[in-house]
Design a protein around this motif. Sequence first.
Motif, PDB file in Angstrom:
ATOM      1  N   LEU A  72      -6.177 -19.377  42.957  1.00 56.74           N
ATOM      2  CA  LEU A  72      -7.503 -19.665  43.495  1.00 56.74           C
ATOM      3  C   LEU A  72      -8.366 -18.409  43.439  1.00 56.74           C
ATOM      4  CD1 LEU A  72      -9.463 -21.622  44.929  1.00 56.74           C
ATOM      5  CD2 LEU A  72      -8.514 -20.814  47.111  1.00 56.74           C
ATOM      6  N   GLY A  73      -9.506 -18.524  42.757  1.00 53.69           N
ATOM      7  CA  GLY A  73     -10.431 -17.406  42.641  1.00 53.69           C
ATOM      8  C   GLY A  73     -10.057 -16.390  41.590  1.00 53.69           C
ATOM      9  N   HIS A  74      -8.932 -16.615  40.876  1.00 53.32           N
ATOM     10  CA  HIS A  74      -8.458 -15.610  39.917  1.00 53.32           C
ATOM     11  C   HIS A  74      -8.326 -16.138  38.492  1.00 53.32           C
ATOM     12  CE1 HIS A  74      -7.667 -13.054  43.336  1.00 53.32           C
ATOM     13  NE2 HIS A  74      -6.813 -13.933  43.853  1.00 53.32           N
ATOM     14  N   VAL A  75      -8.732 -17.372  38.235  1.00 55.05           N
ATOM     15  CA  VAL A  75      -8.555 -17.940  36.891  1.00 55.05           C
ATOM     16  C   VAL A  75      -9.291 -17.098  35.853  1.00 55.05           C
ATOM     17  CG1 VAL A  75      -9.037 -19.943  35.419  1.00 55.05           C
ATOM     18  CG2 VAL A  75      -8.124 -20.277  37.729  1.00 55.05           C
ATOM     19  N   ALA A  76     -10.464 -16.582  36.216  1.00 55.29           N
ATOM     20  CA  ALA A  76     -11.248 -15.788  35.269  1.00 55.29           C
ATOM     21  C   ALA A  76     -10.552 -14.485  34.892  1.00 55.29           C
ATOM     22  CB  ALA A  76     -12.627 -15.489  35.853  1.00 55.29           C
ATOM     23  N   THR A  77      -9.596 -14.049  35.690  1.00 56.87           N
ATOM     24  CA  THR A  77      -8.900 -12.780  35.405  1.00 56.87           C
ATOM     25  C   THR A  77      -7.674 -12.971  34.518  1.00 56.87           C
ATOM     26  OG1 THR A  77      -7.423 -12.885  37.342  1.00 56.87           O
ATOM     27  CG2 THR A  77      -9.638 -11.959  37.674  1.00 56.87           C
ATOM     28  N   LEU A  78      -7.276 -14.216  34.268  1.00 56.99           N
ATOM     29  CA  LEU A  78      -6.087 -14.477  33.467  1.00 56.99           C
ATOM     30  C   LEU A  78      -6.374 -14.220  31.991  1.00 56.99           C
ATOM     31  CD1 LEU A  78      -4.914 -17.851  35.084  1.00 56.99           C
ATOM     32  CD2 LEU A  78      -4.027 -15.560  35.559  1.00 56.99           C
ATOM     33  N   ASP A  79      -5.440 -13.552  31.313  1.00 57.68           N
ATOM     34  CA  ASP A  79      -5.603 -13.418  29.868  1.00 57.68           C
ATOM     35  C   ASP A  79      -5.142 -14.705  29.180  1.00 57.68           C
ATOM     36  OD1 ASP A  79      -2.798 -13.400  29.718  1.00 57.68           O
ATOM     37  OD2 ASP A  79      -2.672 -11.218  29.542  1.00 57.68           O
ATOM     38  N   GLY A  80      -5.210 -14.722  27.876  1.00 58.59           N
ATOM     39  CA  GLY A  80      -4.923 -15.957  27.155  1.00 58.59           C
ATOM     40  C   GLY A  80      -3.534 -16.494  27.403  1.00 58.59           C
ATOM     41  N   ALA A  81      -2.526 -15.641  27.345  1.00 56.23           N
ATOM     42  CA  ALA A  81      -1.153 -16.092  27.544  1.00 56.23           C
ATOM     43  C   ALA A  81      -0.945 -16.585  28.966  1.00 56.23           C
ATOM     44  CB  ALA A  81      -0.180 -14.957  27.216  1.00 56.23           C
ATOM     45  N   ALA A  82      -1.509 -15.864  29.938  1.00 53.44           N
ATOM     46  CA  ALA A  82      -1.343 -16.240  31.342  1.00 53.44           C
ATOM     47  C   ALA A  82      -2.057 -17.558  31.644  1.00 53.44           C
ATOM     48  CB  ALA A  82      -1.865 -15.130  32.249  1.00 53.44           C
ATOM     49  N   LEU A  83      -3.233 -17.758  31.036  1.00 53.42           N
ATOM     50  CA  LEU A  83      -3.948 -19.012  31.259  1.00 53.42           C
ATOM     51  C   LEU A  83      -3.137 -20.177  30.690  1.00 53.42           C
ATOM     52  CD1 LEU A  83      -6.419 -20.591  32.206  1.00 53.42           C
ATOM     53  CD2 LEU A  83      -7.491 -20.109  29.995  1.00 53.42           C
ATOM     54  N   GLY A  84      -2.570 -19.990  29.508  1.00 55.84           N
ATOM     55  CA  GLY A  84      -1.751 -21.039  28.920  1.00 55.84           C
ATOM     56  C   GLY A  84      -0.564 -21.393  29.788  1.00 55.84           C
ATOM     57  N   ARG A  85       0.067 -20.363  30.363  1.00 53.90           N
ATOM     58  CA  ARG A  85       1.214 -20.633  31.244  1.00 53.90           C
ATOM     59  C   ARG A  85       0.765 -21.355  32.509  1.00 53.90           C
ATOM     60  NH1 ARG A  85       2.636 -15.357  29.441  1.00 53.90           N
ATOM     61  NH2 ARG A  85       1.758 -14.401  31.330  1.00 53.90           N
ATOM     62  N   SER A 132      -2.722 -33.399  45.271  1.00 49.03           N
ATOM     63  CA  SER A 132      -3.573 -33.069  44.121  1.00 49.03           C
ATOM     64  C   SER A 132      -4.855 -32.367  44.533  1.00 49.03           C
ATOM     65  CB  SER A 132      -3.898 -34.338  43.339  1.00 49.03           C
ATOM     66  OG  SER A 132      -4.517 -35.310  44.155  1.00 49.03           O
ATOM     67  N   ALA A 133      -5.277 -32.516  45.797  1.00 48.13           N
ATOM     68  CA  ALA A 133      -6.473 -31.815  46.263  1.00 48.13           C
ATOM     69  C   ALA A 133      -6.319 -30.302  46.150  1.00 48.13           C
ATOM     70  CB  ALA A 133      -6.774 -32.204  47.709  1.00 48.13           C
ATOM     71  N   HIS A 134      -5.081 -29.812  46.258  1.00 47.02           N
ATOM     72  CA  HIS A 134      -4.838 -28.371  46.149  1.00 47.02           C
ATOM     73  C   HIS A 134      -5.012 -27.855  44.723  1.00 47.02           C
ATOM     74  CE1 HIS A 134      -3.408 -27.945  50.282  1.00 47.02           C
ATOM     75  NE2 HIS A 134      -2.728 -29.065  50.112  1.00 47.02           N
ATOM     76  N   LEU A 135      -5.081 -28.760  43.754  1.00 44.23           N
ATOM     77  CA  LEU A 135      -5.170 -28.361  42.354  1.00 44.23           C
ATOM     78  C   LEU A 135      -6.582 -28.463  41.789  1.00 44.23           C
ATOM     79  CD1 LEU A 135      -2.019 -30.298  41.060  1.00 44.23           C
ATOM     80  CD2 LEU A 135      -2.124 -27.907  41.757  1.00 44.23           C
ATOM     81  N   LEU A 136      -7.507 -29.047  42.529  1.00 46.33           N
ATOM     82  CA  LEU A 136      -8.839 -29.310  41.996  1.00 46.33           C
ATOM     83  C   LEU A 136      -9.550 -28.038  41.540  1.00 46.33           C
ATOM     84  CD1 LEU A 136     -10.286 -32.014  44.407  1.00 46.33           C
ATOM     85  CD2 LEU A 136      -9.786 -32.277  41.998  1.00 46.33           C
ATOM     86  N   PHE A 137      -9.323 -26.951  42.233  1.00 43.33           N
ATOM     87  CA  PHE A 137     -10.026 -25.709  41.917  1.00 43.33           C
ATOM     88  C   PHE A 137      -9.789 -25.262  40.479  1.00 43.33           C
ATOM     89  CE2 PHE A 137      -5.803 -24.113  42.561  1.00 43.33           C
ATOM     90  CZ  PHE A 137      -5.724 -22.989  41.752  1.00 43.33           C
ATOM     91  N   PHE A 138      -8.608 -25.589  39.952  1.00 47.41           N
ATOM     92  CA  PHE A 138      -8.171 -24.995  38.684  1.00 47.41           C
ATOM     93  C   PHE A 138      -9.085 -25.400  37.525  1.00 47.41           C
ATOM     94  CE2 PHE A 138      -5.138 -24.955  34.989  1.00 47.41           C
ATOM     95  CZ  PHE A 138      -5.026 -23.573  34.907  1.00 47.41           C
ATOM     96  N   THR A 139      -9.323 -26.694  37.363  1.00 51.72           N
ATOM     97  CA  THR A 139     -10.188 -27.127  36.264  1.00 51.72           C
ATOM     98  C   THR A 139     -11.631 -26.692  36.494  1.00 51.72           C
ATOM     99  OG1 THR A 139     -10.447 -29.284  37.334  1.00 51.72           O
ATOM    100  CG2 THR A 139      -8.741 -29.079  35.647  1.00 51.72           C
ATOM    101  N   LEU A 140     -12.047 -26.618  37.753  1.00 53.63           N
ATOM    102  CA  LEU A 140     -13.408 -26.167  38.048  1.00 53.63           C
ATOM    103  C   LEU A 140     -13.587 -24.708  37.639  1.00 53.63           C
ATOM    104  CD1 LEU A 140     -13.830 -27.781  41.587  1.00 53.63           C
ATOM    105  CD2 LEU A 140     -14.767 -28.611  39.427  1.00 53.63           C
ATOM    106  N   GLU A 141     -12.595 -23.878  37.934  1.00 55.77           N
ATOM    107  CA  GLU A 141     -12.704 -22.461  37.572  1.00 55.77           C
ATOM    108  C   GLU A 141     -12.611 -22.261  36.062  1.00 55.77           C
ATOM    109  OE1 GLU A 141     -10.615 -19.499  39.788  1.00 55.77           O
ATOM    110  OE2 GLU A 141     -10.771 -20.601  41.682  1.00 55.77           O
ATOM    111  N   ILE A 142     -11.817 -23.096  35.383  1.00 59.17           N
ATOM    112  CA  ILE A 142     -11.792 -23.012  33.914  1.00 59.17           C
ATOM    113  C   ILE A 142     -13.182 -23.294  33.359  1.00 59.17           C
ATOM    114  CG2 ILE A 142     -10.964 -24.148  31.821  1.00 59.17           C
ATOM    115  CD1 ILE A 142      -8.258 -24.497  33.164  1.00 59.17           C
TER     116      ILE A 142
END
Length: 619
Positions: A72-85, A132-142
């Motif tokens: 949460l709040g850190h998706v933008a900091t993930l590099d390509g490999a980390a985002l894929g994982r 699933s409410a705990h996961l909503l942030f992920f696609t929004l941050e992407i």
Amino acid sequence: MPRSVPTLPTPDRRPRAPEGGGAPPASPAGASGETLPGWDLTDLYAGDDDPRLAGDLDAAMTAAHGFRDRHLGHVATLDGAALGRAIAEFEGISEVLFRVMSYAQLRHAADQTDPDIGRFYQGIQERVTDISAHLLFFTLEINQLDENALADRMAAPETAHYGPWLRDLRVFRDHELPEAMERLLHEKDVAGRAAWVRLFDETLAHLRFDIDGQSRTVTEALDQLSDTDRARRRAAGKAIGAGLGAQTRLFAHITNTLAKDKQIEDHWRNHDHPMASRNLANHVEDAVVDALVGAVRESYAETAHRYYALKARWFGLDRLAYWDRNAPLPDAEDRRFTWSEARDAVLGAYGAFSPRLAQVGQRFFDNAWIDVPPRPGKTSGAFAHPTVPSAHPYLLLNFMGRTRDVMTLAHELGHGVHQVLAAPRGALMADTPLTLAETASVFGEMLTFRAMLDAETDPKRRRTMLAGKVEDMLNTVVRQIAFHEFERRVHLERREGALSEERLNAIWMEVQRESLGPAFAFDDEYKVYWTYIPHFIHTPFYVYAYAFGDCLVNSLYAVYQAGTVDGFQDKYLEMLAAGGTLRHRELLAPFGLDASDPAFWRQGLGVLKGFIDELEQMA
């Protein structure tokens, strides 16, 4: 993750389940006395009290909490490999939730009148929504990543693998709300829209229609509209009208509430017309849908009006009654197929086209993947539910032995085969948009119809089969576009205020008269027949996908018949195996077809017109 709990597909056509929740009880005998098979859900879970089910929910909650804490709040900091994982982890949690929800939905579909199953279904909905409410942030941050940042991460193979999913996710980028608002909408769904849908389903499942002193379910009553005896058809039509009419106030309230709910959400998400969100989800441009709808409406006179005038003459009538619409021809045999005959006809047609297609289809019959017989409480119509890639699809039918039921089997098996072939794409990329999901099903119908027609030598029976196919195509194309027009007008008028029962009835009658034409006389009770259509409630603006799929398949089948594409069968199977990874332009390009060309839709409608030409020549 979807913004709401995953749901069953809307039905295509249309004794109690045991406490354990595996297979339904011994199925009633079919027309020949054979036992009709039911499905066995133990490939998902052994029962409602299966420790694995509770364990999966607990594990999914723990995983969702951990996922949120880390990202949460850190998706933008993930590099390509980390985002894929991270996407792979998100997909894994989603698949568990889809499995649990699929089991609950299938249990409920098998008996919508059992209060214990209803409570179980509601409880699972609420639990899955919470997780699933705990996961909503992920696609929004992407979607908050700019194009260059996302392109940089796509250079990593771990993220590049999910390219099609990310492409489709970005479509909604301009229509998303802040995370807190998305979570509120998501969590309230089980007490809002989903609750109204369940009320509709269970009300319809509980309805009984008094036909000549016998109590009938909606499935049984609708089936009697295809009876050879006109008096029996009339009795069914009148009883359905009376039964639905007694519930019109409730159905109008449900329709108004859900239309207003959609209007509010469309406003907040900046969708400029009621169909916009569905078109985005279908990955089809507004102009393509408008071209389809326009082409079909322009064809009414040359398709539906012309055919039903011909049918009226066959019946020796100036005008048909509405209960004659699906009536067998006057000299038609009341042919009833056994389940074994239906299975062999469909698999034989599939196998003649492609042995591999039939081999995949055979698995549904070798295993308990199909629930066949009609039962009190069972949802009406038919559907194919993909469940999850790690399991397999399930089919639901209400098999009465008519030729139309054989076509329904061919249709739903097409969906099932499509879902099996696409499963290796994974939980996030196996599903196709509704428009393309209908390709395999309608193609399976066409294969079966052509095989049965070619095998028939008796001219009278050939005419009967051809008329039946024309009526199925009219139901799939003309009727569904009329449904689309009804929905469009209801949702547009709802923006100005709630619609009365009388106004809903009036819109229904206007679109029915326009589409079916002057060959019909409509008695007063027909005005409430809009109330039982589940598409309007389950999935707004689903219905044009049927016309899209039918016209697409007509064009595709014409290419197959012409033999102008080398390796057509292999290309067709590759198209199905692509799942949701390709758009309609890419999927149709190997066959030289383009759905954005208005001539494409005219070509598809030309097949229907050609069948009617042939019937007129026979007459």
